[in-house]
Enzyme design. Structure first.
Site, PDB file in Angstrom:
ATOM      1  N   ASP B  95       0.790  -1.102  -0.137  1.00 35.46           N
ATOM      2  CA  ASP B  95      -0.200   0.170   0.071  1.00 35.46           C
ATOM      3  C   ASP B  95       0.957   1.331   0.022  1.00 35.46           C
ATOM      4  O   ASP B  95       1.974   1.248   0.046  1.00 35.46           O
ATOM      5  CB  ASP B  95      -1.162  -0.058   1.270  1.00 35.46           C
ATOM      6  CG  ASP B  95      -0.285  -0.077   2.533  1.00 35.46           C
ATOM      7  OD1 ASP B  95       0.997   0.186   2.496  1.00 35.46           O
ATOM      8  OD2 ASP B  95      -0.760  -0.236   3.425  1.00 35.46           O
ATOM      9  N   SER B  96       0.212   2.481   0.153  1.00 32.27           N
ATOM     10  CA  SER B  96       1.085   3.565  -0.313  1.00 32.27           C
ATOM     11  C   SER B  96       1.537   4.286   1.169  1.00 32.27           C
ATOM     12  O   SER B  96       2.282   5.092   1.214  1.00 32.27           O
ATOM     13  CB  SER B  96       0.016   4.682  -0.885  1.00 32.27           C
ATOM     14  OG  SER B  96      -0.665   5.105   0.024  1.00 32.27           O
ATOM     15  N   GLY B  97       1.040   3.814   2.220  1.00 30.79           N
ATOM     16  CA  GLY B  97       1.289   4.295   3.577  1.00 30.79           C
ATOM     17  C   GLY B  97       0.162   5.327   3.842  1.00 30.79           C
ATOM     18  O   GLY B  97       0.001   5.723   5.080  1.00 30.79           O
ATOM     19  N   GLY B  98      -0.533   5.808   2.845  1.00 34.65           N
ATOM     20  CA  GLY B  98      -1.655   6.831   3.142  1.00 34.65           C
ATOM     21  C   GLY B  98      -2.682   6.512   4.268  1.00 34.65           C
ATOM     22  O   GLY B  98      -2.961   7.179   5.182  1.00 34.65           O
ATOM     23  N   PHE B  99      -3.293   5.044   4.291  1.00 33.50           N
ATOM     24  CA  PHE B  99      -4.210   4.750   5.275  1.00 33.50           C
ATOM     25  C   PHE B  99      -3.579   4.956   6.646  1.00 33.50           C
ATOM     26  O   PHE B  99      -4.361   5.318   7.711  1.00 33.50           O
ATOM     27  CB  PHE B  99      -4.837   3.354   4.763  1.00 33.50           C
ATOM     28  CG  PHE B  99      -5.668   2.914   6.166  1.00 33.50           C
ATOM     29  CD1 PHE B  99      -7.182   3.450   5.786  1.00 33.50           C
ATOM     30  CD2 PHE B  99      -5.290   1.895   6.918  1.00 33.50           C
ATOM     31  CE1 PHE B  99      -7.967   2.945   6.859  1.00 33.50           C
ATOM     32  CE2 PHE B  99      -6.322   1.725   7.810  1.00 33.50           C
ATOM     33  CZ  PHE B  99      -7.598   2.209   7.890  1.00 33.50           C
ATOM     34  N   ASP B 151      -2.771   8.521  -1.317  1.00 34.59           N
ATOM     35  CA  ASP B 151      -3.953   9.380  -1.402  1.00 34.59           C
ATOM     36  C   ASP B 151      -4.483   9.806   0.124  1.00 34.59           C
ATOM     37  O   ASP B 151      -3.991   9.277   0.932  1.00 34.59           O
ATOM     38  CB  ASP B 151      -5.326   8.325  -1.799  1.00 34.59           C
ATOM     39  CG  ASP B 151      -5.332   7.084  -0.973  1.00 34.59           C
ATOM     40  OD1 ASP B 151      -4.533   6.735  -0.388  1.00 34.59           O
ATOM     41  OD2 ASP B 151      -6.840   6.786  -0.964  1.00 34.59           O
ATOM     42  N   GLN B 193     -10.920   8.317  -5.456  1.00 35.20           N
ATOM     43  CA  GLN B 193     -11.608   8.650  -4.060  1.00 35.20           C
ATOM     44  C   GLN B 193     -12.952   9.472  -4.378  1.00 35.20           C
ATOM     45  O   GLN B 193     -13.626   8.925  -5.487  1.00 35.20           O
ATOM     46  CB  GLN B 193     -10.603   9.713  -3.378  1.00 35.20           C
ATOM     47  CG  GLN B 193      -9.605   8.989  -2.276  1.00 35.20           C
ATOM     48  CD  GLN B 193     -10.225   8.256  -1.120  1.00 35.20           C
ATOM     49  OE1 GLN B 193     -11.605   8.585  -1.079  1.00 35.20           O
ATOM     50  NE2 GLN B 193      -9.359   7.410  -0.812  1.00 35.20           N
ATOM     51  N   GLY B 220     -11.732   3.919   0.439  1.00 34.60           N
ATOM     52  CA  GLY B 220     -12.713   4.130   1.460  1.00 34.60           C
ATOM     53  C   GLY B 220     -12.387   5.323   2.135  1.00 34.60           C
ATOM     54  O   GLY B 220     -11.698   6.439   1.896  1.00 34.60           O
ATOM     55  N   ASP B 270      -8.014  -7.267   0.344  1.00 36.95           N
ATOM     56  CA  ASP B 270      -7.207  -7.536   1.388  1.00 36.95           C
ATOM     57  C   ASP B 270      -7.535  -7.249   2.706  1.00 36.95           C
ATOM     58  O   ASP B 270      -8.715  -6.440   2.742  1.00 36.95           O
ATOM     59  CB  ASP B 270      -6.059  -6.974   1.171  1.00 36.95           C
ATOM     60  CG  ASP B 270      -5.962  -5.523   1.785  1.00 36.95           C
ATOM     61  OD1 ASP B 270      -6.541  -4.631   1.114  1.00 36.95           O
ATOM     62  OD2 ASP B 270      -5.482  -5.202   2.755  1.00 36.95           O
ATOM     63  N   CYS B 308     -12.822 -29.066   5.735  1.00 37.36           N
ATOM     64  CA  CYS B 308     -11.735 -28.135   5.407  1.00 37.36           C
ATOM     65  C   CYS B 308     -10.441 -28.971   5.146  1.00 37.36           C
ATOM     66  O   CYS B 308      -9.978 -29.791   5.860  1.00 37.36           O
ATOM     67  CB  CYS B 308     -11.549 -27.117   6.609  1.00 37.36           C
ATOM     68  SG  CYS B 308     -10.242 -25.946   6.260  1.00 37.36           S
ATOM     69  N   CYS B 310      -7.522 -27.505   5.204  1.00 38.00           N
ATOM     70  CA  CYS B 310      -6.272 -26.669   5.534  1.00 38.00           C
ATOM     71  C   CYS B 310      -5.538 -27.679   6.694  1.00 38.00           C
ATOM     72  O   CYS B 310      -5.990 -28.684   7.268  1.00 38.00           O
ATOM     73  CB  CYS B 310      -6.835 -25.449   6.242  1.00 38.00           C
ATOM     74  SG  CYS B 310      -7.083 -25.698   8.066  1.00 38.00           S
ATOM     75  N   CYS B 313      -7.124 -28.176  10.055  1.00 37.06           N
ATOM     76  CA  CYS B 313      -8.173 -29.023  10.168  1.00 37.06           C
ATOM     77  C   CYS B 313      -7.704 -30.496   9.984  1.00 37.06           C
ATOM     78  O   CYS B 313      -8.399 -31.526  10.480  1.00 37.06           O
ATOM     79  CB  CYS B 313      -9.112 -28.600   9.153  1.00 37.06           C
ATOM     80  SG  CYS B 313     -10.257 -27.174   9.849  1.00 37.06           S
ATOM     81  N   HIS B 339      -5.918 -21.651   9.412  1.00 38.43           N
ATOM     82  CA  HIS B 339      -7.425 -21.816   8.986  1.00 38.43           C
ATOM     83  C   HIS B 339      -8.229 -20.999   8.277  1.00 38.43           C
ATOM     84  O   HIS B 339      -8.753 -20.971   7.023  1.00 38.43           O
ATOM     85  CB  HIS B 339      -8.146 -22.508  10.206  1.00 38.43           C
ATOM     86  CG  HIS B 339      -9.551 -22.947   9.937  1.00 38.43           C
ATOM     87  ND1 HIS B 339     -10.151 -23.719   9.196  1.00 38.43           N
ATOM     88  CD2 HIS B 339     -10.600 -22.124  10.085  1.00 38.43           C
ATOM     89  CE1 HIS B 339     -11.211 -23.844   8.935  1.00 38.43           C
ATOM     90  NE2 HIS B 339     -11.691 -22.507   9.607  1.00 38.43           N
TER      91      HIS B 339
END
Lengths: 377, 377
Positions: B95-99, B151, B193, B220, B270, B308, B310, B313, B339
Site C-alpha cells: 500500500d502507499s502508507g496513506g491509510f 491518497d 476517492q 474508502g 485484502d 476443510c 487446511c 483441520c 485455517h
C-alpha cells in the site's frame, strides 16, 4: 513400530564413560545420547510436529503438573492420550510434577508430608495436593512413553539430616508410585536423589535400582546448585546405575553441560533453553550464543550459520530475523526455536558420531575451544 | 515466470457484474477474484511462505508505512527487495502508507499540505513527512509487484466541499506519484476517492483512469463508514473503471463483504481480519465465526471443519486448539491463522467456480443462508 512394550535400551559402545546406545520405544527407535526439547503444555512453543520431525527430534518432554491443571488429565485421556491430543507420534516423556511443585507453587509455599505435597496453583492459587499415586494416575492417563517417579527436589543447600530424610522419603514415594503404576504401554523411570552428599547419592542409587525401573534419572535440586555441584552429584550416582538402562539428566541443555553429561555416561537430556532463548532473540552458534536484536545484524543478509541445515538457516537472514524481533513479530521466536532445537539435536548427532569413532574427548575439546561462552562453565 | 513485466489482467468471463479473470504478475499467474492476506511487517503474522503456499495464497500485502519505519526501505533494498528479504516468491502488493498516516499517526494529529502530510510516528512520536514522491521512492525500493498511489483517506462524514478539495488533491498526488515512479519491474495502481458523493466518485474515477494506471482501487475513508455507504461508493465508481484492468477493494475481508464486492465486479481484496481474528481465538466456518475459547469445545475432538482441507483441520482438534488458547500458547494463533486464511482463499476458489458456471448469485445466497453472522450485514 512395536506397540505395547516397555522401552528398551541397548548399549552399542563406549568411549571412556560416554555411551552410544539405542532407545527402543513404542513410537520409534532412536540412537542415544539425545537432547529432548520441552513441550510444557502439550506443544513445543510455537512449533508443529512437522518442524520437530524436520529438526530430527526424537523424544520430547511434556509437563505433568501443567497438563494436570490445563486441560486436565481426563480431557487428554478422552482424546486418546497425549500423542493424539497434541498430534505428535514420536516418543513423549512426562515428568512427575515434582519439580514444578517445588519451583512454581504460588509463593513457593508448600507443605511436604509423608503422604504427598500440599501447595497452591501458580495459576489461581487453588489448593492442590500431589502424591506419588496421583502423579502416576495422571501420567498413566496422559499415556506418555516414559513416566517419571515423583520425588522431592531438595532445596540447596540443605543439611545432611534433611537430605537424608528427604532421600528416604523419595525412595518410599518411588515404591508407592511403582506399585500404583497402571499402564502397560508406558515405562517408568526412577529418580536418584541424595543432594550433594556422596553416601546419600550412593544409597539412593542402589536402593532405586533395586526397585527395578525402566531407566534412571539423576535428580538435581529445586534451585541451581552450580555446575561443579551438579557434576559431583552425577559422579556420585552414575557408577551405581546399570549399564543396560538409559540414564537421564533432567533440565540440562547448555552445550557444555551436554558435553560434561555425555562424558559421564548420560544418555538423555531435556531443557527449555533452546525455545526460551529463542523467544529472547538468542541463537546458538558454534562460536557461542548471539543475540539477533544486536544492531550489527541490521544489514547482515547471511544466515545464522551458513553450514546449518535447519529450516531457518536455509531460508532466512539475520537481518530479517532481527527485523522480526525489533518489530515484535512472533515469527522471530518461531524461527529461532527451530534453529536452536536443531543446533542441540545436531550437536548430539555429532557427539554420537564422535563416540562411534572413539574421539569424544577430541570433539569436546574442539567444540569448547571454538565456543565463546565459557564464563558459564 | 516472466520477469520484468507490468502486471496484466485478462477478463475470462462475467456472471452479472462478477468477473472471472487472470492476473499475470512477475511472480506467477493467478485466477481472480482473490483474497490477499496481510503481512504488515514483511510477514503474515506467525506464518512462513510454505504455509501461505499450502493455503494456496496468491498475492500478499505488505505495509509501506510500517516497513519505512522498520527496518527501513534501504535495508530491504540492500536485501534485494521485499521478496528476498522476507523469503516470499509469490506476488506482493504494497500500500502507499496513506491509510496508516491517517489511522495510526500518534494522537491522530496530522497536517495535510499540498506537498504531503506531516504527522508523528506511532512508535516513538518522531516527526515524519510523507509525500507522493516519497511513497513511490519507498515502494520502488521495496520492489513489490504492485505499488499503490498515495491518497488521502478522507474522514467520514465530511462536507461536500472538503471531499471535493481532497479528491482533487489526491488526483494531483496520483499524477505526482506516477511521474516520480521509477521501477520498471513494478506496477502502479490508482486509487479512486470522492467520499460518499456520487459526482465526486465519478469525477475521481474518470480522471484517475485518464492517467492510465495498471489497476484501480476504490478507496474508502479513514474510518468505518458503514457497509451501505461502502457499497454505495463502490457502485458510484466501478462503472467508470476499464474492464481490462483489475479492481481492488482495500481492507475488506468479511465473507459477506467479499460476496458483495465480487457481485459488483471487484477482483482483489485484502484484510488483516483472518489473522487478527485468529489471534483472538476466532475461526471462520461456513456457519459463521466460532470462538475456540468457548468451554463447549473442551472435549470436542473434531476439527473446526471436517471438510476443510487446511493443515490445521487435517491435524488438530477443537479441544487441542482451545487448550492452546486457554494456556496462552502462541501455536493456537498460528493454527487458526492458517485455517482462517485458507477459509477465505477457498471461499474465493468457490466463488470463481460459481462465476464460471454462471451461478454466482446462487452461491452467494446459499452461503449467506448458512452463515449465522448476519448482524454485520
Amino acid at each position: 513400530m512395536v506397540k505395547y512394550v516397555k522401552i528398551k535400551y541397548e548399549l552399542i559402545k563406549k568411549d571412556g564413560n560416554a555411551r552410544l546406545g539405542k532407545l527402543i520405544t513404542n513410537h520409534g527407535t532412536y540412537d542415544t545420547p539425545i537432547f529432548m526439547p520441552v513441550g510444557t503444555l502439550a506443544n513445543v512453543k510455537m512449533l508443529t510436529k512437522e518442524e520437530l520431525v524436520d529438526a530430527k527430534c526424537a523424544v520430547i518432554l511434556s509437563n505433568t503438573y501443567h497438563l494436570w491443571l490445563r486441560p486436565g488429565a481426563d480431557t487428554i485421556k478422552k482424546a486418546g492420550g497425549l500423542h493424539k491430543f497434541m498430534n505428535y507420534d514420536g516418543p513423549i516423556l512426562t515428568d512427575s510434577g515434582g519439580f514444578q511443585v517445588f519451583s512454581l507453587a504460588k509463593n513457593k509455599a508448600k507443605d511436604i508430608t509423608e503422604e504427598g505435597v500440599h501447595f497452591k496453583s501458580h495459576i489461581d492459587g487453588k489448593s492442590l495436593f500431589l502424591t506419588p499415586e496421583l502423579s502416576m494416575e495422571i501420567q498413566n492417563k496422559l499415556d506418555s512413553d516414559i513416566a517419571m517417579s515423583f520425588d522431592e527436589c531438595i532445596p540447596y543447600p540443605a543439611t545432611y539430616d534433611y537430605v537424608k530424610q528427604s532421600t528416604e522419603r523419595t525412595l518410599r514415594w518411588a515404591k508407592r508410585g511403582k506399585d500404583a503404576f497402571d499402564n502397560e504401554n508406558q515405562s517408568l523411570f526412577g529418580i536418584v536423589q541424595g543432594g550433594e552428599y556422596e553416601d546419600l547419592r550412593k544409597y539412593s542409587a542402589v536402593e532405586t535400582v533395586k526397585m527395578g525401573f525402566d531407566g534412571y534419572s539423576i535428580g538435581g535440586t529445586s534451585v541451581g546448585e552450580g555446575k561443579e555441584t551438579m557434576y559431583k552429584m552425577v559422579d556420585y550416582a552414575i557408577k551405581y546405575l546399570p549399564e543396560d538402562k538409559p540414564r537421564y539428566l533432567m533440565g540440562v541443555g547448555e552445550p557444555f553441560d551436554l558435553l560434561e553429561g555425555v562424558q559421564r555416561g548420560i544418555d538423555m537430556f531435556d531443557c527449555v533453553l533452546p525455545t526460551r532463548l529463542a523467544r529472547h532473540a538468542n541463537a546458538f552458534t558454534y562460536k557461542g550464543k548471539i543475540n539477533l536484536k544486536n544492531s550489527k545484524f541490521k544489514d547482515d543478509f547471511t544466515s545464522i550459520d551458513e553450514k546449518c541445515d535447519c529450516y531457518t538457516c536455509k531460508n532466512y537472514t539475520k537481518a530479517y530475523i532481527r527485523h522480526l524481533f525489533v518489530a515484535k513479530e512472533g515469527l522471530g521466536g518461531r524461527l529461532l526455536s527451530i534453529h536452536n532445537i536443531r543446533f542441540l539435536v545436531k550437536m548430539m548427532e555429532e557427539i554420537r558420531q564422535a563416540i562411534k569413532e572413539d574421539r569424544f574427548l577430541e570433539y569436546k575439546n574442539e567444540f569448547l575451544s571454538n565456543y565463546e561462552d565459557k564464563a558459564k562453565l
